[in-house]
Motif scaffolding. Structure first.
Motif, short mmCIF file in Angstrom:
data_model
loop_
_atom_site.label_atom_id
_atom_site.label_comp_id
_atom_site.label_asym_id
_atom_site.label_seq_id
_atom_site.Cartn_x
_atom_site.Cartn_y
_atom_site.Cartn_z
N UNK A 85 0.84 -1.21 0.00
CA UNK A 85 0.00 0.00 0.00
C UNK A 85 0.87 1.25 0.00
N UNK A 86 1.95 1.24 0.76
CA UNK A 86 2.86 2.40 0.77
C UNK A 86 3.50 2.61 -0.59
N UNK A 87 3.65 1.54 -1.35
CA UNK A 87 4.24 1.64 -2.69
C UNK A 87 3.19 1.98 -3.75
N UNK A 88 1.95 2.22 -3.32
CA UNK A 88 0.93 2.67 -4.26
C UNK A 88 -0.05 1.62 -4.72
N UNK A 89 0.05 0.40 -4.19
CA UNK A 89 -0.88 -0.66 -4.55
C UNK A 89 -1.73 -0.98 -3.33
N UNK A 90 -2.88 -0.35 -3.21
CA UNK A 90 -3.74 -0.53 -2.04
C UNK A 90 -4.07 -2.00 -1.85
N UNK A 169 6.59 -6.43 -15.97
CA UNK A 169 6.59 -5.11 -16.58
C UNK A 169 7.65 -4.15 -16.06
N UNK A 170 8.29 -4.51 -14.95
CA UNK A 170 9.27 -3.61 -14.34
C UNK A 170 10.61 -4.32 -14.23
N UNK A 178 11.34 -1.91 -18.99
CA UNK A 178 10.22 -1.46 -18.17
C UNK A 178 9.15 -0.87 -19.08
N UNK A 179 7.91 -1.31 -18.91
CA UNK A 179 6.80 -0.77 -19.69
C UNK A 179 6.37 0.57 -19.12
N UNK A 180 6.13 1.55 -19.99
CA UNK A 180 5.73 2.88 -19.56
C UNK A 180 4.29 2.92 -19.07
N UNK A 181 3.93 4.04 -18.45
CA UNK A 181 2.61 4.16 -17.82
C UNK A 181 1.48 4.04 -18.83
N UNK A 182 1.58 4.73 -19.97
CA UNK A 182 0.50 4.65 -20.96
C UNK A 182 0.36 3.24 -21.51
N UNK A 212 11.60 7.74 -11.93
CA UNK A 212 10.48 7.66 -11.00
C UNK A 212 9.78 6.31 -11.10
N UNK A 213 9.29 5.82 -9.96
CA UNK A 213 8.55 4.58 -9.95
C UNK A 213 7.25 4.67 -10.73
N UNK A 214 6.78 3.55 -11.22
CA UNK A 214 5.55 3.47 -12.00
C UNK A 214 4.52 2.65 -11.23
#
Length: 388
Positions: A85-90, A169-170, A178-182, A212-214
């Protein structure tokens, strides 16, 4: 005893060349870029010793030596959920199943979702143990090109009607890509449209050295299955990983795990929970990233001095690998014995391909080799290339 006839499904699974190669390069004089191994000198031995001492010294010590629930240690699941969750994945503890390494997580997903003949789509080249896993399940693997172009993927989805899309993907193994955000958002949307389950394998995501992290693919859609691990940031010998999956799939994964091993090591889970609660894993990861950044930079800077003109290589933002392509129709499987004569090892690229392999490719791992040894090893590789 007469020879044993193994199952047709197992007979068609090729042995891992990485595991086979590790058995051949135990000579101390060999500098190995072969295994995707963390640096053992950077393991937090004291922290893990303290964690095991704590769980085996307290009042619950005997419980930690007993059988345990299949889903995993509740405290460990909660701590892993907080970290994700802290890394952005709830994530909630109830979303997770603890596995014996993330490799088992992939095996359980395959067991739960793949019937013989089912189609799995992978980016090519891809993690070779995933190819082994899908082969064991009797699946048919269909590759798409590196970078996973959405147009190509849509055509494959429409034609092949796959069950799974498997991606690293990372900082992918073997390419470091690494695959980009889009691109991430587009791929998840395509999978949703065609009813394809996305499996996101993320063992390297915390090992970022620049940029930056994705967001994880799983943050775009709760249906994405996410595989994680302590192997690359903690210690691979613990064999601790996890699957984050939607409830309807998680129930099937629990049954598959019961059939496989009942549960992951109780005492190792307890020690991992204690370690995550008491140690500074974030600080340890920062230290790893600093050390591995130097090693990556050393390898990427040295390669132009040792590979022939026309060679290309990746310059990854993180992870463990540099992917090299040699010019002139070289078969790196034939180059490997020459390299071993020069006391240096790498992994030929062909086994990472589900389709027709590019035999001029090879994978170099930089994480387990100190910078001065990277320089020496690449000079040996250059000598091997020059001697062909």
């Amino acid at each position: 005893m007469d020879s044993v006839m193994v199952s047709r499904r197992l007979a068609e699974v090729v042995s891992s060349p990485v595991r086979d190669l590790l058995a051949l390069i135990e000579r101390p004089e060999v500098i190995s870029f072969a295994g995707g191994l963390p640096a053992p000198e950077l393991f937090d031995v004291d922290g893990w010793r303290a964690a095991f001492d704590t769980v085996l010294s307290g009042s619950a010590a005997r419980r930690y030596l007993q059988y345990a629930p299949t889903e995993g240690n509740p405290g460990l699941r909660g701590l892993v959920a907080e970290r994700l969750s802290r890394r952005g994945l709830a994530t909630g503890a109830e979303d997770l199943l603890v596995t014996t390494g993330s490799q088992q997580g992939l095996t359980l997903v395959a067991a739960a979702l793949l019937d013989p003949g089912a189609v799995v789509v992978v980016e090519e080249p891809t993690y070779l143990a995933a190819l082994q896993c899908f082969g064991m399940a009797g699946a048919r693997v269909v590759p798409v090109g590196a970078g996973v172009d959405p147009g190509e993927l849509a055509a494959v989805f429409a034609r092949e009607r796959p069950v799974l899309l498997y991606l690293v993907p990372t900082f992918a193994n073997p390419t470091g890509r690494t695959l980009g955000a889009q691109r991430r958002a587009a791929l998840v949307e395509l999978a949703r449209r065609y009813g394809v389950v996305v499996v996101e394998d993320d063992p390297y995501g915390e090992l970022r050295y620049r940029g930056q992290g994705l967001s994880a693919l799983a943050s775009y859609d709760e249906a994405v299955v996410y595989l994680g691990s302590l192997s690359k940031v903690g210690a691979p010998g613990l064999r601790l990983g996890w699957v984050r999956a939607p409830r309807e799939l998680r129930a099937a994964l629990v049954v598959a795990k019961q059939a496989a091993d009942l549960h992951t090591s109780t005492v190792d889970q307890a020690a991992a929970a204690e370690y995550l609660a008491s140690a500074d894993l974030d600080g340890h990861v920062r230290m790893l990233c600093g050390a591995y950044r130097e090693r990556r930079d050393t390898m990427v800077a040295m390669l132009p001095q040792v590979v022939p003109d026309g060679a290309t290589w990746s310059d990854p933002d993180g992870g463990m690998f540099v992917w090299v392509r040699l010019p002139g129709g070289v078969d790196t499987a034939q180059l490997l014995p020459v390299a071993l004569e020069h006391d240096v090892a790498f992994v030929p690229g062909a086994p990472f391909f589900a389709g027709a392999p590019d035999r001029a490719t090879l994978r170099l791992s930089f994480t387990s080799t100190a910078p001065d040894q990277i320089v020496a090893g690449l000079r040996r590789l250059g000598a091997a290339l020059a001697s062909r």
